[in-house]
Scaffold this active site. Structure first.
Site, PDB file in Angstrom:
ATOM      1  N   HIS A 255       0.941  -1.075  -0.038  1.00  0.00           N
ATOM      2  CA  HIS A 255       0.116  -0.096   0.100  1.00  0.00           C
ATOM      3  C   HIS A 255       1.030   1.113   0.050  1.00  0.00           C
ATOM      4  CE1 HIS A 255      -2.861   3.035   1.838  1.00  0.00           C
ATOM      5  NE2 HIS A 255      -3.873   2.026   1.518  1.00  0.00           N
TER       6      HIS A 255
ATOM      7  N   ASP B  55       3.310  -4.226   8.053  1.00  0.00           N
ATOM      8  CA  ASP B  55       2.045  -3.205   8.025  1.00  0.00           C
ATOM      9  C   ASP B  55       0.518  -4.105   8.127  1.00  0.00           C
ATOM     10  OD1 ASP B  55      -0.353  -2.187   7.118  1.00  0.00           O
ATOM     11  OD2 ASP B  55       0.546  -1.199   5.097  1.00  0.00           O
TER      12      ASP B  55
ATOM     13  N   GLN C 291      -4.489  -4.719   7.278  1.00  0.00           N
ATOM     14  CA  GLN C 291      -5.357  -5.415   6.934  1.00  0.00           C
ATOM     15  C   GLN C 291      -5.560  -6.833   7.488  1.00  0.00           C
ATOM     16  OE1 GLN C 291      -7.773  -4.440   5.179  1.00  0.00           O
ATOM     17  NE2 GLN C 291      -6.821  -2.507   4.107  1.00  0.00           N
TER      18      GLN C 291
ATOM     19  N   LYS D 240     -10.280   0.133  10.932  1.00  0.00           N
ATOM     20  CA  LYS D 240     -10.603  -0.897  10.248  1.00  0.00           C
ATOM     21  C   LYS D 240     -10.962  -1.742  10.906  1.00  0.00           C
ATOM     22  CE  LYS D 240      -7.098   0.430   6.632  1.00  0.00           C
ATOM     23  NZ  LYS D 240      -7.811   1.042   5.645  1.00  0.00           N
TER      24      LYS D 240
ATOM     25  N   CYS E  32      -4.725   2.712  -3.696  1.00  0.00           N
ATOM     26  CA  CYS E  32      -3.523   3.294  -2.875  1.00  0.00           C
ATOM     27  C   CYS E  32      -2.437   2.036  -3.197  1.00  0.00           C
ATOM     28  CB  CYS E  32      -3.772   3.535  -1.552  1.00  0.00           C
ATOM     29  SG  CYS E  32      -4.630   5.116  -1.273  1.00  0.00           S
TER      30      CYS E  32
END
Lengths: 125, 408
Positions: free
Chosen positions: B123, B200, B203, B226, B365
């Site tokens: 991303h 990261d 998600q 999220k 993104c």
């Protein structure tokens, strides 16, 4: 829920998307320019033949969404025979008039892509 | 609580947005999730009953705010199995957490280490900070390649991670492909080469059990919004001994021990990295979101989303002219990117909106990945959460079929 795009994909728009007007390239264009919208990947190339400060012929090619391609069809139809200075005066409101649909702000860039390409082509000598 | 379709429907009732927007089919959970009333009530109750600034307030309200804030840090630490709550730093979001690292990691990287290894599926939030870091520190970026099934090429990872590698960083789960990367394997390769590891997890943390000790990563970042929480709050996990050695990121109130006119001495971790008044009610609401998730169980959430994914893929694979960018359900979270060949994603998404379906069109993104996928106009992305149902997917499928017919 609010339906912002109620009118967007009407018959006259989709028909022009499936069989666009003035699609292609010209053999000996006097003016040519490619404009891209990098955030959505749309790309439109304008070919113009100018004679006595007027558009004698115009074609467009490229790929993109319904809004950008249909705008290009309608715009090229409109400017055939038009004077340079009148084209340069065209803006957002003229494109909306041609499209005859509501365009939400997020899609405005698509609607104006071909006009931007035409204006940039005419600025080139 | 094992989730099935009727339990998913019941859970959906905890989310007021579905009452206020009847018929809404919300499939943009990878962008932001909806909020249960428990989270909304937490923000409201803090504003109505507990609002005060934290640190050094000697009155009851301030003490209560401080206690709740500290407790939230503990809840988060336990949720990802961090060693202690000192290892939890509050940030604005995942992007800011990664920026924090990109501004401070150079203070603990040996001079002979000159390369950063990432993947092709980052991303922008885990790409651009490292581009800038590399430029500032005269380092080189290397990208681990993808296999044709949208999984990561482990052999390429082993080749690219060397003694020269300073940092290995990547998405745990791709926000475009849904791919769950084998980060445990990659972290162990990185460790052997003495590289720092940054994950990261924007998600992954909302959709599966993430255990930082088991993973063995040095740093891990995720966002509250999220995972049912409010916007404006994110988390950076970092190993204590590293955080202690790193220089601060932002300077000002709250991050100091002692100040005179010319100099200042930094506070201990985590405050060293938290300058200025923080998002207090939001961090407390994040703890409420975590409690809600834990009540259902992360394993149950992951399982149900996989069932939804398998169901959707099975139906979508039968539609001709539909290109799907997903490594199959056993290697992915509940997220599908797709394109109807010849139709721009913006057109697809806008017509779906007419049917009350919210998906996300565009480059997601991840512009470099769009180039690799050969999708200059981007993709359409449908992303699920545990409150989605088979009916939501059925509605999306019939909308796709309608669009296909409209354009034929």
């Amino acid at each position: 829920m609010e339906k912002i795009s109620d009118e967007l994909y009407r018959e006259h728009i989709l028909d022009l998307y499936k069989s666009p007007a003035n699609f292609g390239e010209l053999k000996n264009p006097t003016h040519k320019h490619t404009e891209t919208n990098s955030s959505c990947g749309d790309e439109i190339t304008i070919n113009l033949v100018m004679e006595n400060e007027k558009v004698r012929d115009v074609k467009f090619s490229g790929s993109g969404c319904v809004i950008s391609l249909v705008s290009a069809s309608l715009l090229t139809k409109k400017i055939k025979g038009m004077k340079i200075q009148d084209i340069q005066k065209m803006d957002k409101s003229d494109i909306i008039k041609l499209l005859k649909i509501k365009v939400n702000p997020a899609r405005m860039k698509c609607a104006l892509l071909s006009l931007k390409a035409v204006k940039s082509a005419l600025e080139k000598k | 609580m094992k989730i099935n379709n009727s339990i998913a429907k019941k859970l959906k009732k905890d989310f007021p947005i579905f009452k206020k927007n009847r018929g809404l089919v919300y499939l943009d959970n990878a962008a932001t999730s909806q909020r249960p009333k428990q989270v909304i009530d937490s923000v409201k109750s803090f504003s109505e009953r507990d609002n005060a600034n934290i640190h050094r307030g000697l009155y009851t309200l301030a003490e209560r705010a401080m206690q709740n804030y500290d407790n939230s840090r503990k809840v988060i630490a336990k949720f990802i199995n961090a060693g202690s709550s000192e290892e939890i730093i509050f940030t604005k979001n995942t992007t800011e957490a990664i920026n924090l690292l990109s501004y401070t990691l150079n203070s603990i990287i040996p001079k002979k280490k000159t390369e950063i290894v990432l993947t092709e599926m980052e991303h922008h939030s885990n790409l651009i900070p490292w581009q800038q870091f590399a430029k500032k520190n005269k380092m080189k970026l290397k990208f681990i390649k993808m296999n044709s099934d949208f999984t990561l090429d482990i052999d390429d990872a082993a080749k690219k991670i060397t003694k020269k590698t300073a940092i290995v960083t990547m998405v745990h789960v791709s926000n475009v492909l849904g791919t769950v990367n084998p980060i445990e394997k990659i972290i162990s390769i990185a460790k052997k080469q003495g590289a720092l590891t940054v994950i990261d997890a924007a998600q992954s943390v909302p959709h599966m059990k993430v255990d930082v000790k088991k993973l063995g990563c040095d740093f891990l970042a995720f966002s509250s919004h999220k995972m049912l929480g409010p916007t404006g709050i994110g988390v950076l996990y970092g190993r204590k001994e590293l955080l202690k050695k790193m220089s601060p990121f932002l300077f000002g109130g709250g991050m100091i021990k002692k100040v005179d006119l010319e100099n200042a001495e930094w506070a201990d971790i985590p405050e060293k990295f938290e300058a200025g008044t923080q998002c207090i009610s939001e961090s407390i609401a994040l703890a409420q979101a975590i409690k809600y998730l834990e009540k259902i169980g992360m394993e149950n959430i992951e399982r149900w989303e996989k069932i939804l994914l398998r169901y959707a893929l099975m139906k979508m694979n039968k539609i001709s002219g539909l290109e799907i960018y997903n490594p199959e359900y056993d290697k992915s979270i509940g997220l599908i990117s797709f394109n109807l060949i010849g139709i721009h994603p913006h057109d697809v998404a806008q017509i779906m909106n007419e049917d009350g379906i919210a998906i996300r069109p565009g480059h997601q993104c991840a512009m470099p990945l769009m180039k690799i996928l050969g999708a200059p106009g981007g993709v359409c992305r449908a992303s699920f959460y545990f409150y989605n149902t088979f009916e939501d997917i059925d509605k999306m499928i019939s909308s796709i079929l309608k669009i296909k017919k409209k354009f034929s």
